[in-house]
Design a protein around this motif. Structure first.
Motif, PDB file in Angstrom:
ATOM      1  N   ALA A 133       0.861  -1.183   0.000  1.00  0.00           N
ATOM      2  CA  ALA A 133       0.000   0.000   0.000  1.00  0.00           C
ATOM      3  C   ALA A 133       0.897   1.232   0.000  1.00  0.00           C
ATOM      4  N   ILE A 134       0.589   2.175  -0.861  1.00  0.00           N
ATOM      5  CA  ILE A 134       1.314   3.443  -0.917  1.00  0.00           C
ATOM      6  C   ILE A 134       0.345   4.523  -0.454  1.00  0.00           C
ATOM      7  N   ILE A 135       0.731   5.234   0.602  1.00  0.00           N
ATOM      8  CA  ILE A 135      -0.098   6.341   1.078  1.00  0.00           C
ATOM      9  C   ILE A 135       0.742   7.605   1.100  1.00  0.00           C
ATOM     10  N   SER A 136       0.077   8.731   1.150  1.00  0.00           N
ATOM     11  CA  SER A 136       0.790  10.001   1.157  1.00  0.00           C
ATOM     12  C   SER A 136      -0.134  11.102   1.654  1.00  0.00           C
ATOM     13  N   ASP A 137       0.467  12.185   2.102  1.00  0.00           N
ATOM     14  CA  ASP A 137      -0.266  13.398   2.453  1.00  0.00           C
ATOM     15  C   ASP A 137      -1.365  13.155   3.485  1.00  0.00           C
TER      16      ASP A 137
ATOM     17  N   PRO B  88      -5.552  11.601  11.791  1.00  0.00           N
ATOM     18  CA  PRO B  88      -5.425  10.198  12.192  1.00  0.00           C
ATOM     19  C   PRO B  88      -6.596   9.314  11.768  1.00  0.00           C
ATOM     20  N   LYS B  89      -7.775   9.886  11.676  1.00  0.00           N
ATOM     21  CA  LYS B  89      -8.920   9.076  11.249  1.00  0.00           C
ATOM     22  C   LYS B  89      -8.739   8.613   9.801  1.00  0.00           C
ATOM     23  N   ALA B  90      -8.308   9.510   8.934  1.00  0.00           N
ATOM     24  CA  ALA B  90      -8.058   9.143   7.532  1.00  0.00           C
ATOM     25  C   ALA B  90      -6.909   8.143   7.440  1.00  0.00           C
TER      26      ALA B  90
ATOM     27  N   LEU C  77      -5.084   2.509   6.559  1.00  0.00           N
ATOM     28  CA  LEU C  77      -4.391   1.320   7.053  1.00  0.00           C
ATOM     29  C   LEU C  77      -5.330   0.118   7.129  1.00  0.00           C
ATOM     30  N   ASP C  78      -6.538   0.349   7.627  1.00  0.00           N
ATOM     31  CA  ASP C  78      -7.520  -0.742   7.701  1.00  0.00           C
ATOM     32  C   ASP C  78      -7.837  -1.286   6.311  1.00  0.00           C
ATOM     33  N   ASP C  79      -8.010  -0.375   5.353  1.00  0.00           N
ATOM     34  CA  ASP C  79      -8.302  -0.801   3.982  1.00  0.00           C
ATOM     35  C   ASP C  79      -7.120  -1.575   3.393  1.00  0.00           C
ATOM     36  N   ALA C  80      -5.901  -1.120   3.656  1.00  0.00           N
ATOM     37  CA  ALA C  80      -4.718  -1.817   3.154  1.00  0.00           C
ATOM     38  C   ALA C  80      -4.663  -3.239   3.704  1.00  0.00           C
TER      39      ALA C  80
ATOM     40  N   GLU D   2       0.976  -6.394   2.495  1.00  0.00           N
ATOM     41  CA  GLU D   2       1.977  -6.870   3.435  1.00  0.00           C
ATOM     42  C   GLU D   2       2.878  -5.752   3.924  1.00  0.00           C
ATOM     43  N   ARG D   3       2.981  -4.706   3.152  1.00  0.00           N
ATOM     44  CA  ARG D   3       3.813  -3.551   3.528  1.00  0.00           C
ATOM     45  C   ARG D   3       3.054  -2.282   3.240  1.00  0.00           C
ATOM     46  N   ILE D   4       3.409  -1.236   4.009  1.00  0.00           N
ATOM     47  CA  ILE D   4       2.809   0.078   3.789  1.00  0.00           C
ATOM     48  C   ILE D   4       3.946   1.083   3.716  1.00  0.00           C
ATOM     49  N   ILE D   5       3.952   1.846   2.642  1.00  0.00           N
ATOM     50  CA  ILE D   5       4.963   2.882   2.450  1.00  0.00           C
ATOM     51  C   ILE D   5       4.250   4.226   2.397  1.00  0.00           C
ATOM     52  N   CYS D   6       4.735   5.157   3.202  1.00  0.00           N
ATOM     53  CA  CYS D   6       4.164   6.514   3.227  1.00  0.00           C
ATOM     54  C   CYS D   6       5.128   7.449   2.520  1.00  0.00           C
ATOM     55  N   LEU D   7       4.620   8.175   1.544  1.00  0.00           N
ATOM     56  CA  LEU D   7       5.439   9.089   0.745  1.00  0.00           C
ATOM     57  C   LEU D   7       5.530  10.487   1.347  1.00  0.00           C
ATOM     58  N   GLY D   8       5.298  10.607   2.647  1.00  0.00           N
ATOM     59  CA  GLY D   8       5.541  11.872   3.331  1.00  0.00           C
ATOM     60  C   GLY D   8       4.311  12.705   3.592  1.00  0.00           C
TER      61      GLY D   8
END
Length: 191
Positions: free
Chosen positions: A41-45, A50-52, A57-60, A66-72
């Motif tokens: 999962a790639i998330i960002s912004d 915290p709710k979003a 995270l729950d959806d991922a 298996e992994r979550i990467i946050c682009l900042g």
């Protein structure tokens, strides 16, 4: 009816094809047992929401990632930067530094931001305690990883100058970035 339908690339679009009930990478010829299918999962912004973040995270997890990467941009604008930082730390999320993250730890000056964004950065500089700021300081501007024969690059900004948090605003910018990526052997940019 849900108006948002995420576009999920097919295995074929990612360079994988089927042969004899095995998945084979078109670029390097690696077969599925060696290749392994990994959902990331790639998330960002997140911007201190915290709710979003928790919903993403729950959806991922529901999608089998298996992994979550946050682009900042874990912080900035929103109402709860500390909880967002804690969630990222507690989940052992792989993160790169975003411009708002850099702003609250002093790696990017206030003049870089719009007047609206400056207010959030200044507020979060006061709200975020030193241990959390230290964690943000530990984040790098970029992350590079190989997936089979594919070299992937993760950043909040451009490939060529991630610490400047530049935008690709037109075709000329895109061509310059693609040329730089090709020279450096980067196949996929997630920014």
């Amino acid at each position: 009816m849900n108006r948002y339908q995420p576009r999920i690339p097919t295995a074929s679009a990612l360079g994988v094809h089927q042969q004899d009930n095995q998945q084979i990478c078109r670029k390097c010829g690696t077969r599925d047992k060696e290749f392994g299918i990994l959902k990331i999962a790639i998330i960002s912004d997140v911007h201190a929401n915290p709710k979003a973040l928790q919903t993403a995270l729950d959806d991922a997890r529901d999608q089998g990632c298996e992994r979550i990467i946050c682009l900042g941009d874990i912080v900035g604008y929103g109402y709860d930067p500390n909880t967002c930082i804690d969630i990222c730390r507690n989940e052992n999320m792989e993160c790169v530094l975003g411009n708002h993250d850099a702003g609250i730890i002093g790696k990017l000056g206030l003049g870089w931001f719009s007047s609206r964004a400056q207010g959030g950065v200044m507020r979060h500089r006061k709200e975020v305690d030193e241990p959390r700021k230290e964690w943000l300081r530990s984040l790098e501007y970029q992350k590079q990883e190989n997936f089979g024969a594919w070299r992937c690059y993760f950043s909040h900004g451009t490939y060529s100058c991630p610490e400047e948090f530049g935008y690709i605003e037109d075709q000329r910018d895109a061509v310059l970035e693609l040329e730089t990526m090709q020279r450096c052997g980067c196949d996929i940019l997630l920014s």
